[in-house]
Write an enzyme that holds these catalytic residues in place. Structure first.
Site, PDB file in Angstrom:
ATOM      1  N   GLY A  78       0.610  -0.911   0.255  1.00 10.50           N
ATOM      2  CA  GLY A  78      -0.058  -0.264   0.065  1.00 10.50           C
ATOM      3  C   GLY A  78       0.919   1.204   0.075  1.00 10.50           C
ATOM      4  CB  VAL A  89       3.084  -0.085   5.407  1.00  5.48           C
ATOM      5  CG1 VAL A  89       3.294   1.480   4.660  1.00  5.48           C
ATOM      6  CG2 VAL A  89       2.512   0.049   5.640  1.00  5.48           C
ATOM      7  CB  CYS A  90       4.743   1.157  -0.344  1.00  7.25           C
ATOM      8  SG  CYS A  90       6.639   0.453  -1.613  1.00  7.25           S
ATOM      9  CG  PHE A  91       7.602   4.196   0.318  1.00  8.88           C
ATOM     10  CD1 PHE A  91       8.566   4.572  -0.245  1.00  8.88           C
ATOM     11  CD2 PHE A  91       6.915   4.480   0.084  1.00  8.88           C
ATOM     12  CE1 PHE A  91       8.803   5.042  -1.373  1.00  8.88           C
ATOM     13  CE2 PHE A  91       7.107   5.194  -1.142  1.00  8.88           C
ATOM     14  CZ  PHE A  91       7.929   5.596  -1.731  1.00  8.88           C
TER      15      PHE A  91
END
Length: 276
Positions: free
Chosen positions: A81, A148-150
């Protein structure tokens, strides 16, 4: 003489338009109606996009998304996301058969991301490619604990000061590579994490600390104000240098608009959003 690719800047649009435009351009490049395209864009309202394989109701706090007035859309690409707000989003659409594109997904990812690398360097940052070296590092890339992306750097993601500064995803369809991603101007980590479901507050705080240790935005790296316009200029030149191409500014025309109308309803549909 360098090869000419099209450049389209569609600026801020809603999430359905943004994802449908990427698919419309992919379809047109696939049919040979357009040469390779690089697009820049932004989001209004700020939007949570989820990866193609993510389980929406299991991973996303839909009540908070609705109460906060966020857009919500499923991407055609994988990954985790992303909250799209203060960022420059890019997409690259190019045939798989293009002589610049290696057959390997990882190798093609590196070639395209060289444009990002040069863009960050144009802004004065010492950007590097991340290359997971150990078996443990490579195993972490497949860790499903976070939606969660990143929060982790994958092969040839861009890092500054050993922290991830750009997140990208790639899909290959109809003989075409579509790679798109977020270049963060700034980020509100608390806001981002509040949109996801965690099994406990303790896990949420631990994952947030991990995020802080692994991800960074441009605003975290400099006291200078880097505007979206400055970013657009830097990455425009970055893609030209990194891919050894000349970009030809191009406007959305009737051909693109017609294709957009065909595919946009898919991204608006609950069937697509709740497909997993």
């Amino acid at each position: 003489m360098t090869e000419e690719w099209l450049f389209i800047n569609t600026h801020q649009h809603d999430p359905y338009y943004n994802m449908a435009m990427d698919e419309a351009l992919l379809n047109l490049v696939s049919r040979g109606d357009l040469p390779p395209v690089i697009r820049f864009y932004g989001w209004e309202p700020k939007t949570l996009s989820i990866g193609y394989f993510q389980k929406l109701e299991k991973e996303i706090d839909l009540k908070k998304v609705q109460e906060g007035g966020y857009g919500l859309v499923r991407r055609a690409t994988g990954g985790r996301g992303v909250l799209h707000d203060k960022e420059l989003t890019y997409s690259v659409i190019v045939p798989e058969s293009h002589p610049k594109m290696p057959e390997s997904v990882t190798a093609a990812y590196k070639v395209i991301s060289t444009g990002l690398l040069e863009g960050f360097r144009n802004l004065g940052f010492d950007a590097q490619f991340s290359v997971p070296k150990s078996k443990e590092d490579r195993a972490r890339l497949k860790d499903p604990r976070s939606s969660v992306c990143f929060d982790a750097s994958s092969w040839y993601e861009l890092v500054v000061e050993n922290k991830k500064i750009a997140g990208s995803a790639q899909t290959r369809q109809k003989g075409v590579i579509l790679q798109h991603g977020s270049i963060l101007q700034s980020i509100d980590v608390d806001e981002l994490f509040d949109l996801f479901i965690f099994s406990s507050d303790r896990l949420k705080e631990r994952m947030k600390r991990t995020f802080y240790s692994k991800a960074v935005s441009i605003a975290d790296l400099t006291d200078e104000t880097i505007t979206i316009e400055m970013m657009e200029n830097a990455f425009y030149k970055g893609f030209e240098k990194g891919l050894n191409i000349t970009l030809k500014p191009f406007e959305v025309n009737d051909l693109i608009e017609s294709e957009l109308k065909i595919v946009i309803e898919k991204y608006k549909s609950e069937e697509w959003l709740y497909r997993r």
